[in-house]
Scaffold this motif. Structure first.
Motif, PDB file in Angstrom:
ATOM      1  N   SER A 108     -42.101 -47.482 -21.285  1.00  0.00           N
ATOM      2  CA  SER A 108     -42.731 -46.590 -22.260  1.00  0.00           C
ATOM      3  C   SER A 108     -41.752 -45.544 -22.812  1.00  0.00           C
ATOM      4  CB  SER A 108     -43.933 -45.880 -21.630  1.00  0.00           C
ATOM      5  OG  SER A 108     -44.901 -46.818 -21.203  1.00  0.00           O
ATOM      6  N   GLY A 109     -40.494 -45.617 -22.377  1.00  0.00           N
ATOM      7  CA  GLY A 109     -39.491 -44.698 -22.894  1.00  0.00           C
ATOM      8  C   GLY A 109     -39.314 -43.429 -22.087  1.00  0.00           C
ATOM      9  N   LEU A 110     -39.942 -43.342 -20.907  1.00  0.00           N
ATOM     10  CA  LEU A 110     -39.795 -42.165 -20.057  1.00  0.00           C
ATOM     11  C   LEU A 110     -38.654 -42.376 -19.066  1.00  0.00           C
ATOM     12  CD1 LEU A 110     -43.577 -41.615 -19.209  1.00  0.00           C
ATOM     13  CD2 LEU A 110     -42.275 -40.590 -21.077  1.00  0.00           C
ATOM     14  N   ASN A 111     -38.068 -41.283 -18.599  1.00  0.00           N
ATOM     15  CA  ASN A 111     -37.006 -41.403 -17.602  1.00  0.00           C
ATOM     16  C   ASN A 111     -36.741 -40.060 -16.938  1.00  0.00           C
ATOM     17  OD1 ASN A 111     -34.980 -39.939 -19.329  1.00  0.00           O
ATOM     18  ND2 ASN A 111     -35.246 -41.760 -20.617  1.00  0.00           N
ATOM     19  N   GLY A 112     -35.896 -40.078 -15.918  1.00  0.00           N
ATOM     20  CA  GLY A 112     -35.439 -38.858 -15.275  1.00  0.00           C
ATOM     21  C   GLY A 112     -36.528 -38.105 -14.531  1.00  0.00           C
ATOM     22  N   LEU A 113     -36.312 -36.797 -14.424  1.00  0.00           N
ATOM     23  CA  LEU A 113     -37.224 -35.936 -13.675  1.00  0.00           C
ATOM     24  C   LEU A 113     -38.610 -35.895 -14.293  1.00  0.00           C
ATOM     25  CD1 LEU A 113     -34.864 -32.928 -12.813  1.00  0.00           C
ATOM     26  CD2 LEU A 113     -35.630 -34.761 -11.296  1.00  0.00           C
ATOM     27  N   HIS A 114     -38.670 -36.015 -15.619  1.00  0.00           N
ATOM     28  CA  HIS A 114     -39.981 -36.011 -16.285  1.00  0.00           C
ATOM     29  C   HIS A 114     -40.823 -37.189 -15.813  1.00  0.00           C
ATOM     30  CE1 HIS A 114     -43.066 -35.535 -19.318  1.00  0.00           C
ATOM     31  NE2 HIS A 114     -42.847 -36.776 -19.740  1.00  0.00           N
ATOM     32  N   LEU A 115     -40.209 -38.363 -15.698  1.00  0.00           N
ATOM     33  CA  LEU A 115     -40.930 -39.554 -15.240  1.00  0.00           C
ATOM     34  C   LEU A 115     -41.333 -39.399 -13.773  1.00  0.00           C
ATOM     35  CD1 LEU A 115     -42.013 -42.395 -15.492  1.00  0.00           C
ATOM     36  CD2 LEU A 115     -39.694 -43.273 -15.171  1.00  0.00           C
ATOM     37  N   ASP A 116     -40.427 -38.894 -12.946  1.00  0.00           N
ATOM     38  CA  ASP A 116     -40.752 -38.711 -11.529  1.00  0.00           C
ATOM     39  C   ASP A 116     -41.939 -37.770 -11.350  1.00  0.00           C
ATOM     40  OD1 ASP A 116     -38.677 -40.377 -10.826  1.00  0.00           O
ATOM     41  OD2 ASP A 116     -37.246 -38.745 -10.528  1.00  0.00           O
ATOM     42  N   LYS A 117     -41.951 -36.693 -12.126  1.00  0.00           N
ATOM     43  CA  LYS A 117     -43.060 -35.738 -12.052  1.00  0.00           C
ATOM     44  C   LYS A 117     -44.358 -36.373 -12.529  1.00  0.00           C
ATOM     45  CE  LYS A 117     -44.563 -31.200 -13.740  1.00  0.00           C
ATOM     46  NZ  LYS A 117     -44.235 -30.047 -14.630  1.00  0.00           N
ATOM     47  N   LYS A 118     -44.276 -37.158 -13.599  1.00  0.00           N
ATOM     48  CA  LYS A 118     -45.458 -37.824 -14.142  1.00  0.00           C
ATOM     49  C   LYS A 118     -46.048 -38.812 -13.137  1.00  0.00           C
ATOM     50  CE  LYS A 118     -48.163 -38.744 -17.716  1.00  0.00           C
ATOM     51  NZ  LYS A 118     -49.040 -37.728 -18.318  1.00  0.00           N
ATOM     52  N   ILE A 119     -45.182 -39.537 -12.435  1.00  0.00           N
ATOM     53  CA  ILE A 119     -45.647 -40.500 -11.437  1.00  0.00           C
ATOM     54  C   ILE A 119     -46.422 -39.800 -10.323  1.00  0.00           C
ATOM     55  CG2 ILE A 119     -44.855 -42.046  -9.598  1.00  0.00           C
ATOM     56  CD1 ILE A 119     -42.577 -42.877 -11.532  1.00  0.00           C
ATOM     57  N   ASP A 120     -45.876 -38.695  -9.817  1.00  0.00           N
ATOM     58  CA  ASP A 120     -46.561 -37.968  -8.748  1.00  0.00           C
ATOM     59  C   ASP A 120     -47.893 -37.395  -9.227  1.00  0.00           C
ATOM     60  OD1 ASP A 120     -44.578 -38.532  -6.936  1.00  0.00           O
ATOM     61  OD2 ASP A 120     -43.556 -36.605  -7.112  1.00  0.00           O
ATOM     62  N   GLU A 121     -47.926 -36.888 -10.451  1.00  0.00           N
ATOM     63  CA  GLU A 121     -49.162 -36.332 -10.998  1.00  0.00           C
ATOM     64  C   GLU A 121     -50.246 -37.404 -11.092  1.00  0.00           C
ATOM     65  OE1 GLU A 121     -48.047 -34.697 -14.741  1.00  0.00           O
ATOM     66  OE2 GLU A 121     -47.290 -32.812 -13.888  1.00  0.00           O
ATOM     67  N   LEU A 122     -49.875 -38.590 -11.568  1.00  0.00           N
ATOM     68  CA  LEU A 122     -50.857 -39.661 -11.738  1.00  0.00           C
ATOM     69  C   LEU A 122     -51.319 -40.223 -10.388  1.00  0.00           C
ATOM     70  CD1 LEU A 122     -49.355 -41.525 -14.818  1.00  0.00           C
ATOM     71  CD2 LEU A 122     -51.470 -40.201 -14.740  1.00  0.00           C
ATOM     72  N   LEU A 123     -50.402 -40.339  -9.443  1.00  0.00           N
ATOM     73  CA  LEU A 123     -50.803 -40.824  -8.116  1.00  0.00           C
ATOM     74  C   LEU A 123     -51.729 -39.822  -7.433  1.00  0.00           C
ATOM     75  CD1 LEU A 123     -47.480 -42.423  -6.841  1.00  0.00           C
ATOM     76  CD2 LEU A 123     -49.567 -43.609  -7.523  1.00  0.00           C
ATOM     77  N   GLU A 124     -51.498 -38.541  -7.656  1.00  0.00           N
ATOM     78  CA  GLU A 124     -52.430 -37.520  -7.152  1.00  0.00           C
ATOM     79  C   GLU A 124     -53.790 -37.672  -7.825  1.00  0.00           C
ATOM     80  OE1 GLU A 124     -52.339 -35.317  -4.836  1.00  0.00           O
ATOM     81  OE2 GLU A 124     -50.264 -34.768  -4.408  1.00  0.00           O
ATOM     82  N   LEU A 125     -53.775 -37.912  -9.123  1.00  0.00           N
ATOM     83  CA  LEU A 125     -55.010 -38.039  -9.893  1.00  0.00           C
ATOM     84  C   LEU A 125     -55.877 -39.173  -9.386  1.00  0.00           C
ATOM     85  CD1 LEU A 125     -56.647 -37.106 -12.458  1.00  0.00           C
ATOM     86  CD2 LEU A 125     -55.387 -38.881 -13.708  1.00  0.00           C
ATOM     87  N   VAL A 126     -55.255 -40.312  -9.073  1.00  0.00           N
ATOM     88  CA  VAL A 126     -56.022 -41.488  -8.642  1.00  0.00           C
ATOM     89  C   VAL A 126     -56.101 -41.592  -7.115  1.00  0.00           C
ATOM     90  CG1 VAL A 126     -55.473 -42.760 -10.745  1.00  0.00           C
ATOM     91  CG2 VAL A 126     -54.005 -43.035  -8.732  1.00  0.00           C
TER      92      VAL A 126
END
Length: 208
Positions: A108-126
């Motif tokens: 989807s064009g994401l990378n780096g720390l932004h992607l890592d943070k997004k992954i943790d946020e979504l895993l927390e969400l679900v």
């Protein structure tokens, strides 16, 4: 504004040599307002998934027109504004949940720390953060559904298609998924929910 507009959509599948045909959709008209949760109900084989695939340009209608987010469905630039959880989705079993989300995030064009943070946020969400490093081959069906929802949200889409998102999920998990959908609505996201479970759809949808 409507997030989805369908006008006189029909889809006919033909067998080899066009001897037999199946009409999956016949002259369907449909509109879904932006920022709403829309539930599409119907028994198995009714054509629900076919409609979603037409809207996503995975397959194409026999006749009629369709627009999503005010653009013709064939516009590939729309893809980055859409999230999709297909029915019976599969992830590579040798990856962990976190690795799978990183893979789709990079697509989807994401990378780096932004992607890592997004992954943790979504895993927390679900409610999957504790299984972030666990291999997907050890996931239950409900865990796979939760991970699939996280994958559908990885690119922060405006419009999310969810095909049977509560399939195989226990009652507590279904309640948590309904809460996620309600939260998406507060963020002005549009959710297109496809299901054969009337009780689930009616509890969360603005329109069915």
């Amino acid at each position: 504004m409507n997030a989805i507009e369908v006008t006189n959509i029909s889809k006919t599948y033909f067998s080899s040599f066009r001897k037999n045909k199946v009409d999956a959709l016949i002259d369907l008209d449909l509109s879904v307002p932006a920022g709403s949760i829309f539930g599409l109900l119907g028994p198995n084989g009714a054509g629900k998934t076919t409609l979603i695939k037409i809207l996503l340009s995975i397959c194409f209608q026999t006749s009629g027109t369709a627009k999503i987010l005010q653009e013709e469905t064939g516009n590939y630039k729309l893809k980055h504004r859409i999230g999709y959880l297909p029915e019976n989705h599969k992830f590579p079993s040798y990856l962990s949940g976190g690795e799978a989300l990183k893979y789709f995030g990079k697509l989807s064009g994401l990378n780096g720390l932004h992607l890592d943070k997004k992954i943790d946020e979504l895993l927390e969400l679900v409610k999957m953060i504790q299984w972030k490093k666990m291999k997907i081959k050890g996931y239950s069906k409900g865990m796979m559904q939760r991970l699939g929802i996280a994958q559908a949200l990885i690119n922060d889409p405006e419009l999310i298609f969810l095909d049977e998102p509560t399939d195989g999920v226990d009652p507590i998990g279904r309640k948590e998924i309904r809460d996620i959908l309600a939260d998406l609505k507060t963020k002005n996201k549009t959710v297109f929910l496809n299901s054969h479970l009337l009780s689930e759809v009616e509890m969360v949808s603005d329109r069915v």
